[in-house]
Write an enzyme that holds these catalytic residues in place. Structure first.
Site, short mmCIF file in Angstrom:
data_model
loop_
_atom_site.label_atom_id
_atom_site.label_comp_id
_atom_site.label_asym_id
_atom_site.label_seq_id
_atom_site.Cartn_x
_atom_site.Cartn_y
_atom_site.Cartn_z
N GLN A 100 55.20 49.81 34.92
CA GLN A 100 54.21 49.23 34.18
C GLN A 100 52.98 48.66 35.04
OE1 GLN A 100 56.05 47.11 30.51
NE2 GLN A 100 57.58 47.42 32.12
N HIS A 118 50.44 51.91 33.19
CA HIS A 118 49.17 50.94 32.89
C HIS A 118 48.20 51.16 33.90
CE1 HIS A 118 52.39 48.26 30.40
NE2 HIS A 118 51.93 49.49 29.91
N CYS A 146 27.57 50.47 35.75
CA CYS A 146 27.43 52.09 35.96
C CYS A 146 26.14 52.19 36.03
CB CYS A 146 28.52 52.70 35.04
SG CYS A 146 28.31 54.36 35.32
N CYS A 148 25.01 54.48 34.15
CA CYS A 148 24.45 54.76 32.81
C CYS A 148 24.43 53.67 32.07
CB CYS A 148 25.78 55.84 32.18
SG CYS A 148 26.96 54.65 31.58
N GLY A 185 62.99 44.04 36.25
CA GLY A 185 62.06 43.07 36.29
C GLY A 185 60.86 43.33 35.29
N THR A 186 61.27 43.68 34.22
CA THR A 186 60.29 43.47 32.96
C THR A 186 60.91 42.88 31.68
OG1 THR A 186 59.17 45.14 31.16
CG2 THR A 186 61.38 45.93 32.18
N SER A 187 60.03 42.04 31.24
CA SER A 187 60.55 41.28 29.98
C SER A 187 60.86 42.25 28.72
CB SER A 187 59.54 40.04 29.66
OG SER A 187 58.04 40.76 29.20
N GLU A 213 66.11 36.92 34.33
CA GLU A 213 66.57 36.28 33.00
C GLU A 213 66.88 37.34 31.98
OE1 GLU A 213 63.48 33.52 32.65
OE2 GLU A 213 62.18 35.24 31.92
C1 BJW Z 1 62.35 39.20 37.97
C2 BJW Z 1 61.63 38.56 39.17
C3 BJW Z 1 62.47 39.08 40.28
C4 BJW Z 1 60.41 37.63 37.68
N1 BJW Z 1 63.60 39.94 40.26
N2 BJW Z 1 62.98 40.19 37.87
C5 BJW Z 1 54.98 48.29 18.29
C6 BJW Z 1 55.20 46.87 18.17
C7 BJW Z 1 54.68 45.78 18.44
C8 BJW Z 1 53.40 45.86 19.01
C9 BJW Z 1 52.96 47.12 19.54
C10 BJW Z 1 53.74 48.25 19.11
N3 BJW Z 1 53.02 49.34 19.75
C11 BJW Z 1 51.88 48.77 20.56
C12 BJW Z 1 51.84 47.45 20.08
C13 BJW Z 1 50.56 46.63 20.77
C14 BJW Z 1 50.84 46.37 22.12
C15 BJW Z 1 52.34 45.63 22.41
O1 BJW Z 1 53.23 45.85 22.73
N4 BJW Z 1 52.15 44.12 22.08
C16 BJW Z 1 53.32 43.33 22.50
C17 BJW Z 1 53.05 42.44 23.27
C18 BJW Z 1 53.57 42.72 20.91
N5 BJW Z 1 50.96 47.42 23.21
C19 BJW Z 1 49.81 48.02 23.31
O2 BJW Z 1 48.71 47.82 22.76
C20 BJW Z 1 49.78 49.50 24.16
N6 BJW Z 1 49.06 50.32 23.73
C21 BJW Z 1 49.53 51.06 22.77
O3 BJW Z 1 50.42 50.96 22.33
O4 BJW Z 1 48.62 52.16 22.28
C22 BJW Z 1 48.88 52.79 21.08
C23 BJW Z 1 48.53 51.97 20.10
C24 BJW Z 1 46.83 51.44 20.08
C25 BJW Z 1 46.61 50.89 19.08
C26 BJW Z 1 47.27 50.27 17.97
C27 BJW Z 1 48.53 50.55 18.04
C28 BJW Z 1 49.22 51.33 18.99
C29 BJW Z 1 48.99 48.85 25.65
C30 BJW Z 1 49.84 47.89 26.26
C31 BJW Z 1 49.02 47.56 27.60
C32 BJW Z 1 49.70 46.61 28.36
N7 BJW Z 1 48.83 46.03 29.60
C33 BJW Z 1 49.20 44.97 30.20
C34 BJW Z 1 47.78 44.66 31.34
C35 BJW Z 1 47.88 45.86 32.16
C36 BJW Z 1 46.49 45.64 32.99
C37 BJW Z 1 46.72 44.29 34.07
O5 BJW Z 1 47.66 44.22 34.62
O6 BJW Z 1 45.67 43.50 33.93
O7 BJW Z 1 50.20 45.33 31.13
S1 BJW Z 1 49.74 43.36 29.68
C38 BJW Z 1 51.03 43.35 30.75
O8 BJW Z 1 52.33 43.21 30.39
C39 BJW Z 1 50.85 44.39 31.67
C40 BJW Z 1 52.31 44.61 32.15
O9 BJW Z 1 52.32 45.79 32.74
C41 BJW Z 1 52.76 44.32 30.64
C42 BJW Z 1 54.36 44.20 30.73
O10 BJW Z 1 54.75 42.97 31.36
P1 BJW Z 1 55.82 43.04 32.38
O11 BJW Z 1 55.65 44.12 33.61
O12 BJW Z 1 57.32 43.22 31.63
O13 BJW Z 1 55.91 41.40 33.10
P2 BJW Z 1 56.48 40.14 32.44
O14 BJW Z 1 55.68 39.28 33.05
O15 BJW Z 1 56.28 40.05 30.87
O16 BJW Z 1 58.15 40.24 32.65
C43 BJW Z 1 58.45 40.11 33.92
C44 BJW Z 1 59.80 39.98 34.05
O17 BJW Z 1 60.33 39.90 35.29
C45 BJW Z 1 60.58 38.35 33.52
O18 BJW Z 1 61.41 38.83 32.58
C46 BJW Z 1 60.93 37.80 34.58
O19 BJW Z 1 62.18 37.02 34.27
C47 BJW Z 1 61.54 38.84 35.51
N8 BJW Z 1 61.39 38.58 37.08
N9 BJW Z 1 60.72 37.63 38.94
C48 BJW Z 1 63.66 40.58 38.79
N10 BJW Z 1 62.38 38.43 41.53
ZN ZN Z 2 28.72 55.04 33.11
#
Ligand code: BJW
Ligand code: ZN
Length: 250
Positions: A100, A118, A146, A148, A185-187, A213
């Site tokens: 991700q 992502h 851009c 455009c 490393g993902t929540s 965690e």
């Molecule tokens: C360690 C550590 C160490 C720390 N060692 N561990 C179904 C149900 C409900 C909602 C939805 C659903 N389907 C879709 C949705 C909506 C939405 C969603 O999921 N919302 C929820 C929040 C409820 N999803 C979307 O919108 C997605 N699109 C989609 O589904 O399209 C179809 C659709 C469209 C329209 C309507 C319906 C469906 C797109 C999601 C895009 C996410 N984008 C981001 C930003 C990317 C760009 C950027 O970087 O700016 O992606 S958000 C952000 O969260 C980023 C990450 O990749 C993503 C996940 O986070 P991640 O990696 O898990 O990080 P953390 O911080 O959450 O966790 C880190 C963990 O590591 C922690 O637990 C720590 O403890 C741990 N840790 N140090 C090991 N050293």
């Molecule tokens: Zn353009």
């Protein structure tokens, strides 16, 4: 950390391994995670910045968040956990790495085939005509246009946007054929990526979580290990390599 012999043996023998990584794997390289205190920027949550609504409402603010993060990522390097996964790819017959993360650290660690779910922060594209824009805009403090007339945006996936079809399809296919699935490393709250370990479980993979965690999926997986990925993963991998060597000699 005491790893189970079941996990070590399964990993050593696995023909098919699939992995999902999140921000936590890059934390020890100095990349802030999203949902901890350090994930906040100007007191805003990622949900308030990583969306088209946020960008259209205040393009400069969202642009500045990405510029801030690009600055922060300029000097970072992969850590031991990234390198272990690159090495696993070379040794496991069928290995799939889905991430991700947008930081490119898996590729820099030597992973050859990374399914970036992502996008990647190093690229930009036009929000209107979709054109990929190679220029890095390092010095730009305000959102740029851009040719455009549309706004330039980072080539990442925001909330409400669909994930790139092929990496997503390949990630689910890999989850469905995996013998062992690692969630690192993902929540596990952001869909659809968060469903990958559960898909693997439904298809009978042995699913293991490595995270600082407990998470949303901890109670659903086969085993969970809590601690920093940068030390747990190399520790586990060393035991797996030893087990593989033993297997070869018998
Ligand atoms: C360690 C550590 C160490 C720390 N060692 N561990 C179904 C149900 C409900 C909602 C939805 C659903 N389907 C879709 C949705 C909506 C939405 C969603 O999921 N919302 C929820 C929040 C409820 N999803 C979307 O919108 C997605 N699109 C989609 O589904 O399209 C179809 C659709 C469209 C329209 C309507 C319906 C469906 C797109 C999601 C895009 C996410 N984008 C981001 C930003 C990317 C760009 C950027 O970087 O700016 O992606 S958000 C952000 O969260 C980023 C990450 O990749 C993503 C996940 O986070 P991640 O990696 O898990 O990080 P953390 O911080 O959450 O966790 C880190 C963990 O590591 C922690 O637990 C720590 O403890 C741990 N840790 N140090 C090991 N050293
Ligand atoms: Zn353009």
């Amino acid at each position: 950390m005491q790893f189970s012999s079941e996990l070590i043996e399964r990993l050593a023998k696995a023909k098919s391994v699939a992995v999902l990584t999140g921000a936590g794997i890059s934390a020890e390289s100095g990349v802030p995670t999203f949902r901890g205190e350090d994930g906040l920027w100007k007191n805003l949550k990622p949900e308030e910045l990583a969306s088209m609504d946020a960008f259209l409402k205040n393009p400069d603010l969202v642009w500045q968040w990405y510029q801030f993060r690009r600055d922060l990522m300029r000097d970072i390097t992969p850590n031991a956990a990234h390198y272990v996964l690159a090495d696993m790819e070379a040794k496991v017959e069928d290995f799939t790495l889905s991430t991700q993360n947008i930081d490119g650290l898996h590729i820099r660690a030597g992973s050859q085939h990374v399914l970036e779910l992502h996008g990647n922060i190093s690229r930009n594209r036009c929000n209107s005509c979709g054109k990929l824009i190679e220029h890095s805009f390092e010095e730009e403090k305000k959102a740029v246009h851009c040719e455009c007339g549309g706004f330039v945006r980072p080539d990442v996936v925001w909330f409400g946007e669909t994930l790139p079809a092929k990496p997503l399809y390949d990630s689910f296919a890999a989850a469905e054929r995996a013998d062992v699935y690692l969630s690192i490393g993902t929540s596990a709250v952001v869909q659809p990526a968060a469903s990958l370990p559960l898909e693997a479980k439904n298809y009978n993979a042995y699913v293991v979580e490595i995270n600082l965690e407990p998470t949303e999926i901890s109670s659903l997986v086969d085993e969970q290990y809590h601690g920093p990925a940068g030390s747990l993963l190399p520790e586990l991998y060393k035991l797996v390599e030893e087990e593989r060597e033993l297997g070869k000699n018998h």
